[in-house]
Design a protein around this motif. Structure first.
Motif, short mmCIF file in Angstrom:
data_model
loop_
_atom_site.label_atom_id
_atom_site.label_comp_id
_atom_site.label_asym_id
_atom_site.label_seq_id
_atom_site.Cartn_x
_atom_site.Cartn_y
_atom_site.Cartn_z
N SER B 28 0.38 -10.61 -4.84
CA SER B 28 1.47 -9.69 -4.52
C SER B 28 2.54 -10.42 -3.71
CB SER B 28 0.92 -8.51 -3.70
OG SER B 28 0.52 -8.99 -2.42
N ARG B 29 3.67 -9.76 -3.56
CA ARG B 29 4.75 -10.33 -2.74
C ARG B 29 4.27 -10.53 -1.29
NH1 ARG B 29 9.26 -6.49 -3.94
NH2 ARG B 29 9.25 -6.01 -1.73
N HIS B 44 11.35 -11.96 -2.14
CA HIS B 44 11.88 -11.08 -3.18
C HIS B 44 13.08 -11.71 -3.87
CE1 HIS B 44 13.14 -6.69 -4.32
NE2 HIS B 44 12.70 -7.39 -5.34
N GLU B 63 7.40 -6.71 -7.88
CA GLU B 63 6.18 -7.54 -7.87
C GLU B 63 6.10 -8.34 -9.17
OE1 GLU B 63 4.13 -7.82 -5.40
OE2 GLU B 63 4.48 -6.06 -4.14
#
Lengths: 71, 150
Positions: B28-29, B44, B63
């Protein structure tokens, strides 16, 4: 992109769904194409293939024709 | 995007791919921010840059959805390799994952038309069984028009 038992199965499935531009490619050919298209991707130095490099990968896999024109 | 920020994005890409190779999962981020370092906004922005370069596809939350040939979400194509197991975005990517990792692989799926079981096997770069095909729904120049459909 889905795998089919045969080209006949793939094109019958595509016809029912109106996928008139679809093409069935043998998995051996896709293996060849993958080497040029995906090779080196784990390297930190990897960058997206240039249009010329993509065309070379396509040609190297023995693919040609309008379907494989990359614009 | 400035050159230093682009450099950050490319380094992040390398980290992302190694992480997928080593864990079998697309991070995930938040995981990227923790493991790689950087603020969420920076991560991001870098992922968006990579998506704009057609290196990744992001979901509606920003994501990573696809880091070709790897998928962040389950698909009909689960690739088993000596290095680990991975979700492929599609049948082509099920072949491409062993090629990308320079290893062998096996993926079991069903032919959508006949229902027959197809065991795709990549050994030493050779792909079997012969006669099996992958249906590419749109021409190559349109692969990224709707990458989810492709």
């Amino acid at each position: 992109m889905l795998a089919f038992r045969s080209e006949g199965d793939a094109m019958a499935w595509a016809a029912v769904r109106g996928l008139e531009s679809a093409a069935a490619v043998g998995i051996g050919t896709l293996g060849e194409l993958s080497r040029g298209w995906y090779g080196g991707r784990m390297s930190d130095d990897w960058r997206p293939l240039s249009p010329a490099a993509k065309k070379a990968a396509v040609r190297s896999a023995g693919l040609s024709g309008e379907f494989w024109e990359l614009g | 995007m400035t050159a230093p920020t682009e450099a950050f994005a490319w380094r992040l890409r390398g980290h992302l791919y190694r992480r997928i190779r080593d864990t079998g999962a697309v991070p995930s981020r938040a995981e990227l921010a923790t493991d790689f370092g950087g603020a969420d906004t920076e991560i991001h922005r870098a992922l968006r840059f990579l998506a704009d370069a057609c290196v990744l596809a992001l979901d509606e939350h920003g994501e990573v959805w696809m880091a070709h040939p790897f998928s962040a979400v389950p698909t009909p194509y689960r690739v088993e390799t000596p290095a680990g197991a991975y979700w492929a975005n599609c049948a082509w990517d099920a072949i491409a994952i062993p090629v990308t990792l320079d290893t062998d692989g096996r993926t079991s799926s069903r032919c959508p038309h006949s229902g027959a079981v197809i065991d795709l096997v990549v050994t030493g770069g050779r792909v079997e069984p012969g006669g099996t095909v992958v249906l590419l729904p749109v021409p190559a120049r349109r692969f990224w028009d709707d990458i989810g459909f492709t």
